[in-house]
Enzyme design. Structure first.
Site, PDB file in Angstrom:
ATOM      1  CG  ASP A 179      -4.797  -7.653  -5.353  1.00 28.62           C
ATOM      2  OD1 ASP A 179      -4.902  -7.005  -4.324  1.00 28.62           O
ATOM      3  OD2 ASP A 179      -5.546  -8.218  -6.065  1.00 28.62           O
ATOM      4  CE  LYS A 230      -7.894   0.247   9.407  1.00 28.97           C
ATOM      5  NZ  LYS A 230      -6.688  -0.108   8.940  1.00 28.97           N
ATOM      6  CE1 TYR A 270     -10.093   2.423   7.653  1.00 28.35           C
ATOM      7  CE2 TYR A 270     -10.830   4.143   9.066  1.00 28.35           C
ATOM      8  CZ  TYR A 270      -9.902   3.681   8.454  1.00 28.35           C
ATOM      9  OH  TYR A 270      -8.671   4.078   8.726  1.00 28.35           O
ATOM     10  CG  ASP A 325      -0.057   0.790  -4.079  1.00 29.60           C
ATOM     11  OD1 ASP A 325      -0.086   1.575  -3.094  1.00 29.60           O
ATOM     12  OD2 ASP A 325      -1.166   0.556  -4.807  1.00 29.60           O
ATOM     13  N   GLY A 332       0.788  -1.079   0.021  1.00 34.21           N
ATOM     14  CA  GLY A 332      -0.171   0.162  -0.127  1.00 34.21           C
ATOM     15  C   GLY A 332       1.057   1.424   0.001  1.00 34.21           C
ATOM     16  N   GLY A 335      -0.422   4.961  -1.077  1.00 35.29           N
ATOM     17  CA  GLY A 335      -0.912   5.603  -0.346  1.00 35.29           C
ATOM     18  C   GLY A 335      -0.573   6.810   0.470  1.00 35.29           C
ATOM     19  CD  GLN A 336      -3.071  11.216   4.017  1.00 32.89           C
ATOM     20  OE1 GLN A 336      -3.788  10.582   4.635  1.00 32.89           O
ATOM     21  NE2 GLN A 336      -2.946  12.654   4.344  1.00 32.89           N
TER      22      GLN A 336
HETATM   23  C1  AKB Z   1     -10.665   8.280   7.732  1.00 31.87           C
HETATM   24  O1  AKB Z   1     -11.113   9.614   7.727  1.00 31.87           O
HETATM   25  O2  AKB Z   1     -11.314   7.477   7.187  1.00 31.87           O
HETATM   26  C2  AKB Z   1      -9.220   8.048   7.985  1.00 31.87           C
HETATM   27  C3  AKB Z   1      -9.137   7.681   9.467  1.00 31.87           C
HETATM   28  C4  AKB Z   1      -9.423   8.503  10.535  1.00 31.87           C
HETATM   29  O3  AKB Z   1      -8.658   6.532   9.895  1.00 31.87           O
HETATM   30  N1  AKB Z   1      -8.281   9.384   7.758  1.00 31.87           N
END
Ligand code: AKB
Length: 314
Positions: free
Chosen positions: A52, A146, A142, A34, A8, A11-12
């Protein structure tokens, strides 16, 4: 010579992490990976491989045959994008993690970094100075992924002695690489409009406080955690990490100190609900006590550095 793989890397976080790790460990030992066909232009100073994260056998073959010992697994779908594609978000955010945890369990990898997020918290969490150990009922795909990931990291550490380390990143602000698909992205987008002399339409309400951090602080924290002696890393789910906490109004006022004519308007969308379910600020005393973490950038310093470095076409 330990070989490190960053999955990855385009990415940022990945972009800046690769650059910093190459400065410390040497260009050739830090391999950027990536899903894109070509190496991102900023990372051409060292090796790049197309990988991948969902290709379990491909990832296993690469890591085993190249004797990779440290892996940073950063490939993920962030909060806003994940809400639009929950099945894929769950798949990407979880399956890649198991591939890497299993490789470490089998003894192929000696150390893993995997990013968690403030998204593990939810509306029932205490919002101010959110403690390390507290109620966690995330309401986004998300956040759920996590939180589940954190539990699995701790499980693999307890059961199989896997050296996995993690941070609950706040919103990250950077100028070398773009964020993608997060709820905190407004705090990067705002600088591009300000620098271009345009009005900024914010997708959050003016008084929505969120924990944020300048990327240099986040990279330093990540490397500091990975270099800490294993016995100091007592938390094997993920560490709270505090930086700056601000609202859209506060960051726009900080920008107006440098660009007085800058204007912001507010048009909250679905991301407002996500932001409201997350903390306003974070207690990071465990990270401070256990591996010496301290952030450097406050709001005004971060705004100054961002405005000095962002390039826009006029
Ligand atoms: C998001 O906004 O989804 C991310 C995070 C806070 O994990 N930047």
């Amino acid at each position: 010579m330990i070989k490190t793989l960053i999955i990855g890397a385009g990415g940022q976080i990945g972009t800046e992490l690769v650059l910093e790790l190459r400065k410390i460990k040497g260009n050739d030992t830090v391999i950027a990976a990536d899903v894109k066909d070509y190496c991102p232009p900023l990372l051409v100073n060292g090796p790049y491989v197309k990988i991948d994260a969902l290709d379990r056998e491909g990832v296993r073959d690469y890591i085993i045959s190249n004797e990779i010992k440290e892996v940073y697994l950063l490939a993920a779908l962030l909060s806003a994008t994940a809400e639009k594609n929950p099945d894929f978000a769950w798949k990407l955010n979880m399956e890649g993690l198991f591939t890497i945890l299993d490789l470490a369990k089998e003894g192929h990898i000696s150390k893993i970094f995997w990013p968690s997020s403030i998204a593990v918290f939810g509306p029932t969490t205490p919002m101010d100075n959110t403690p390390q150990h507290t109620i966690m009922e995330p309401t986004t795909v998300y956040g759920i992924s996590k939180q589940a990931g954190e539990r699995w990291c701790e499980y693999y550490f307890n059961k199989f002695n896997v050296d996995v380390r993690s941070i609950r990143y706040p919103g990250l602000i950077s100028y070398k690489s773009f964020p993608g698909g997060g709820t905190t992205d407004y705090a990067v987008d705002i600088f591009y409009k300000a620098k271009a002399g345009k009005q900024f339409t914010c997708f959050l309400k003016e008084d929505t406080a969120l924990p944020m951090m300048f990327m240099d602080d986040a990279i330093n924290a990540t490397i500091q955690l990975m270099e800490a002696p294993a016995e100091n890393v007592k938390i094997r789910s993920a560490y709270n990490l505090g930086g700056i906490s601000f609202t859209p109004k506060a960051i726009s006022e900080a920008i107006q100190k440098v660009i007085p004519e800058f204007e912001i308007v507010y048009q909250p969308d679905f991301r407002q609900v996500i932001a409201e379910s997350w903390p306003n600020s974070i207690d990071d005393s465990y990270a401070e006590k256990e591996w010496g973490w301290k952030h450097q950038f406050d709001l005004d310093t971060m705004v100054k550095v961002m405005l000095e470095n962002i390039k826009v076409e006029h």
